[in-house]
Design an enzyme around this catalytic site. Structure first.
Site: not given
Ligand SMILES: [Zn+2]
Length: 234
Positions: A104-105, A108, A112
């Protein structure tokens, strides 16, 4: 003066309190779901850090670093330094919860790198959101003290920026989790039966963002109701 806002009037009971209870429930739910699936080791026995590295590299993000951070559920991606930080129970753990949070991280980080629209928008309004969360309540209080609906309205508009931020956060979070699940499945890092548990963990985490938005919306609606009918002296 304060009692007027923070006292137990009907709008608090009907709007804000249920939202706060939802937020408490969501917090408890994410903790219990995470605790449960952090006991389930993935078949491939890959750690959160290894999963993150693999997915980052596969997306051409070799320059995004992975760091270990203290605490529980403190995992995040820092867009300024381009670092994925994974917590104690994720970094070295090979549970299906850890692998899911790590993916999940990384989601991100990929958002980006690919200029995902909602993330770009969210980052763009962060300064306004900070201004809103700092100044909204003082302005509303001053509006009350001086019986000025202009000041109160300015405070409510600033508060709505915080609500807007939380609204834009939802697609960012849901997209990162969907990316994570698709990637873990596509790269065969987790088996289909493992993905069910991972989906529950990420779903519970997403609920905390939904609840935060509900609290913010309830507070905003309450402010509008409290001030909407007032006559001003401006
Ligand atoms: Zn998140």
């Amino acid at each position: 003066m304060f009692g007027y806002y923070y006292g137990f009037d009907w709008s608090y009971l009907v709007l804000v309190l249920p939202a706060l209870l939802l937020a408490l429930w969501a917090q408890a739910k994410v903790k219990s779901t995470y605790a449960r699936y952090s006991q389930v080791r993935s078949y491939r026995n890959i750690t959160g850090a290894q999963a993150a590295r693999t997915i980052l590299d596969a997306n051409g993000l070799r320059d995004v670093r992975i760091e270990h951070i203290a605490g529980n559920l403190t995992d995040h991606y820092d867009p300024r330094t381009r670092v994925v930080r994974l917590s104690d129970s994720v970094y070295n753990s090979s549970s299906i919860a850890a692998v899911g949070v790590a993916a999940h991280e990384v989601g991100h980080a990929v958002q980006h790198a690919t200029h995902y629209s909602f993330l770009t928008l969210r980052n763009a309004i962060i300064p306004l959101t900070n201004l809103g969360s700092t100044l909204s309540m003082p302005l509303i209080l001053l509006g009350l003290i001086f019986n000025s609906s202009s000041l109160a309205l300015a405070g409510i508009v600033l508060f709505s920026l915080v609500t807007l931020f939380q609204l834009i956060t939802l697609p960012v979070e849901f997209n990162a989790s969907n990316r994570a699940l698709r990637t873990l499945e596509g790269y065969h890092m987790l088996e289909p039966d493992e993905l069910k548990g991972t989906r529950k963990v990420l779903g519970a985490a997403a609920m905390t963002y939904v609840a935060a938005l509900a609290v913010s919306l309830a507070q905003l609606l309450r402010l509008v109701l409290l001030f909407g009918g007032r006559r001003n002296n401006d």
